[in-house]
Design an enzyme around this catalytic site. Structure first.
Site, PDB file in Angstrom:
ATOM      1  N   ALA B  13       0.801  -1.227   0.000  1.00  0.00           N
ATOM      2  CA  ALA B  13       0.000   0.000   0.000  1.00  0.00           C
ATOM      3  C   ALA B  13       0.830   1.272   0.000  1.00  0.00           C
ATOM      4  O   ALA B  13       0.293   2.357  -0.211  1.00  0.00           O
ATOM      5  CB  ALA B  13      -0.952  -0.004   1.199  1.00  0.00           C
ATOM      6  N   ILE B  17       0.935   1.914  -7.106  1.00  0.00           N
ATOM      7  CA  ILE B  17      -0.317   1.194  -7.401  1.00  0.00           C
ATOM      8  C   ILE B  17      -1.128   1.027  -6.119  1.00  0.00           C
ATOM      9  O   ILE B  17      -2.323   1.333  -6.077  1.00  0.00           O
ATOM     10  CB  ILE B  17      -0.035  -0.183  -8.038  1.00  0.00           C
ATOM     11  CG1 ILE B  17       0.611  -0.016  -9.423  1.00  0.00           C
ATOM     12  CG2 ILE B  17      -1.327  -0.995  -8.167  1.00  0.00           C
ATOM     13  CD1 ILE B  17       0.988  -1.332 -10.096  1.00  0.00           C
ATOM     14  N   GLY B  18      -0.478   0.548  -5.057  1.00  0.00           N
ATOM     15  CA  GLY B  18      -1.202   0.246  -3.823  1.00  0.00           C
ATOM     16  C   GLY B  18      -1.899   1.462  -3.234  1.00  0.00           C
ATOM     17  O   GLY B  18      -3.069   1.386  -2.833  1.00  0.00           O
ATOM     18  N   ASP B  38       2.398  -2.645   4.156  1.00  0.00           N
ATOM     19  CA  ASP B  38       3.631  -2.520   3.382  1.00  0.00           C
ATOM     20  C   ASP B  38       4.784  -2.726   4.351  1.00  0.00           C
ATOM     21  O   ASP B  38       4.706  -2.309   5.503  1.00  0.00           O
ATOM     22  CB  ASP B  38       3.741  -1.131   2.735  1.00  0.00           C
ATOM     23  CG  ASP B  38       4.641  -1.140   1.510  1.00  0.00           C
ATOM     24  OD1 ASP B  38       4.113  -1.124   0.385  1.00  0.00           O
ATOM     25  OD2 ASP B  38       5.878  -1.189   1.671  1.00  0.00           O
ATOM     26  N   ASN B 124       4.001  -8.226 -11.156  1.00  0.00           N
ATOM     27  CA  ASN B 124       4.474  -8.968 -12.326  1.00  0.00           C
ATOM     28  C   ASN B 124       5.516 -10.019 -12.009  1.00  0.00           C
ATOM     29  O   ASN B 124       6.231  -9.881 -11.029  1.00  0.00           O
ATOM     30  CB  ASN B 124       5.055  -7.983 -13.347  1.00  0.00           C
ATOM     31  CG  ASN B 124       3.967  -7.469 -14.268  1.00  0.00           C
ATOM     32  OD1 ASN B 124       3.132  -8.239 -14.717  1.00  0.00           O
ATOM     33  ND2 ASN B 124       3.989  -6.173 -14.552  1.00  0.00           N
ATOM     34  N   HIS B 179       0.567 -12.119 -20.421  1.00  0.00           N
ATOM     35  CA  HIS B 179       0.836 -10.697 -20.587  1.00  0.00           C
ATOM     36  C   HIS B 179       2.254 -10.613 -21.163  1.00  0.00           C
ATOM     37  O   HIS B 179       3.108 -11.398 -20.831  1.00  0.00           O
ATOM     38  CB  HIS B 179       0.751 -10.039 -19.213  1.00  0.00           C
ATOM     39  CG  HIS B 179       1.093  -8.595 -19.187  1.00  0.00           C
ATOM     40  ND1 HIS B 179       0.340  -7.642 -19.817  1.00  0.00           N
ATOM     41  CD2 HIS B 179       2.119  -7.946 -18.600  1.00  0.00           C
ATOM     42  CE1 HIS B 179       0.878  -6.454 -19.596  1.00  0.00           C
ATOM     43  NE2 HIS B 179       1.957  -6.609 -18.863  1.00  0.00           N
TER      44      HIS B 179
END
Lengths: 336, 336
Positions: B13, B17-18, B38, B124, B179
């Site tokens: 977080a 992104i978070g 986090d 990813n 992806h």
């Protein structure tokens, strides 16, 4: 699905605040037609691509490096498009540089968006950049505001943390006047779980916790340094909260609904005339109406001090030629 | 006001992104009770402060550097908490390092959130980190997914730009499988302003514009490199669109409503067994149900190619000991 299909111009849209404003306008269902403007084309294109990849339904998002194109037909304008402070720059450098940007924005609004109903200025020092934008735009003071909420939301968060309560349990938090060291942190009106702060400072406990005057002073200091604290923690200045509260202000303006935090407001007369400063406001179909903040003697003294500081910053901008002398403002903007 | 008051654990977080996920969960009215986790405490605290300063009504946002605390009682988990690729690292370094994080996340979910109803993996390579999380979590495949929408939303945006139309005028865009370079960009089902792409590639114009097979191939390449393009333009990898689409997936899951983009899904059997890959899904009270993607011969051949690539990545992770051999998965997770 969205509160309005009228055009919102987001200036500085490649930046952290600006790109977050665009996302939040769409996520909050506030506006679907957004023109993103920034002079930095690669960053702008990247931010716009990201918004497109979010795939908001029925969104009409465009981007341009031409401010005139972004502003034409805009009903609403949100600008975070000031220059950031860089190494070696003094605060005065930032003040005058960003006021030059604000003057150009005001002139661009006058030329291309003279019917704009609501303009929100976010870039610092917003009290002054907002004032410069207002004077040069020719708009009514009821149509131009600055982001002023964050000091108040930071105050609420700090009190909630102290008493280990959810933020909604703390009500009536407000700071008025300017942003920065000289802000006026009001204590009158604050209640924690329904208990007036004055009673707490006199010894009453809430949720098993007391608060001494020293602790209250520490919280006020924490609020005054709230922005610097975020920079220290995140390595960059705050962008999520300025963006979201700007969107929340626009939402309240569009809906003519209650907005619980102070907004930057221009006073034509009264004790705080000829500055833009944080004040309580109400929204109606006619725009924004500000009230003179009301507090106890200590609160009012702090606000007067803050007002004097804002006047000195304003006069510095006048001396630099970025604003005419106060007596000449109405010749530039008859709405003042 | 919010779709759910049940707890959402947002892992990672403090990151771009978070922290955007947390804001968007609240702005979209999806969830009010959010635990931010986090390992990097200063950034986490800064991000949490910003969310508090947004002043969402009725929000209950907490933060912790203890993953167990964040996950306990969580109904939903969104994790963008992988390590970013750093200079000098190969793709394989990223794969194995992030799969180690995914294994730990799976074990933490098994220990502390065994009743989680929906877990979204964003970091990813999500196809593989999502699979590793699923196997180690013990959850049903109907409860674990990966963010897979962005290639499809990028495809739609690229087509809309080519034909100078709003994105909603382009329908049926989807990429399936993995992806990256080996994603399968499907053309079957795409319509531009109601005209099938096959007809357009055969010469039919839409909005005064045609599209040659070469131009279509260029768009497919653009989609395959969509993430790299954002990095080049913004100087950082995309964060707004991954965050918003993760929130959109959770919203669809909570509402059991339609979600128009592919999601990462595990297939226990059929032609694409024992990987997690982008597929069309539907949401119900029982969770997520995936369908085998359907397309023309060329589409299906591309998907088979993508599947083989995913299997080779999976086998590399098995060789590294981060996943047991496929035949042993059910002993670790009887739901597979």
């Amino acid at each position: 699905m969205y509160r309005t299909a009228r055009k919102v111009a987001v200036m500085g849209a490649a930046g952290a605040i600006g790109s977050n404003v665009v996302q939040d306008l769409l996520s909050c269902g506030v506006a679907s037609r957004i023109a993103m403007y920034d002079p930095y084309e690669p960053g702008l294109k990247g931010a716009a691509e990201e918004i497109l990849h979010c795939a908001y339904p029925d969104a009409d998002v465009s981007w341009t490096t031409d401010a005139a194109e972004a502003l034409t037909d805009a009903s609403y304008v949100i600008s975070s498009g000031g220059a950031p402070r860089k190494e070696g720059m003094t605060r005065e450098d930032l003040l005058l540089g960003n006021c030059e940007i604000a003057r150009q924005l005001g002139r661009d609004i006058r030329a291309h968006a003279p019917n704009a109903e609501f303009v929100i200025i976010v870039f610092n020092p917003a009290d002054i950049t907002g004032l410069v934008t207002l004077v040069h735009s020719g708009l009514s003071p009821s149509c131009v505001t600055t982001l002023a909420a964050l000091d108040s939301t930071r105050l609420r968060a700090a009190l909630a943390q102290h008493f280990d309560l959810l933020p909604d349990a703390v009500t009536g938090c407000a700071t008025f006047g300017g942003h920065g060291e000289k802000m006026a942190v009001f204590k009158d009106g604050i209640e924690v779980a329904g208990v007036p702060l004055a009673e707490i400072l006199a010894g009453r406990a809430v949720n098993g916790r007391t608060m001494s005057p020293d602790e209250w002073n520490a919280i006020k200091d924490r609020v005054r340094n709230g922005g610097a604290a975020i920079i220290k923690l995140r390595g960059r200045s705050s962008f999520q909260s300025p963006a979201h509260q700007s969107v929340a202000m626009l939402k309240a303006r569009i809906e003519c609904s209650a907005y619980p935090w102070p907004c930057g407001a221009y006073f034509a007369d009264g004790p705080y005339a000829h500055v833009m400063m944080a004040a309580p406001v109400t929204f109606s179909t006619l725009g924004m109406t500000a009230a003179v903040p009301d507090g106890d003697d200590e609160d009012v003294a702090a606000l007067q001090d803050s007002y004097r500081h804002l006047c000195s910053l304003r006069d510095e901008v006048i001396r630099a030629g970025l604003l005419p002398p106060v007596a000449d403002w109405t010749s530039l903007n008859p709405n003042l």
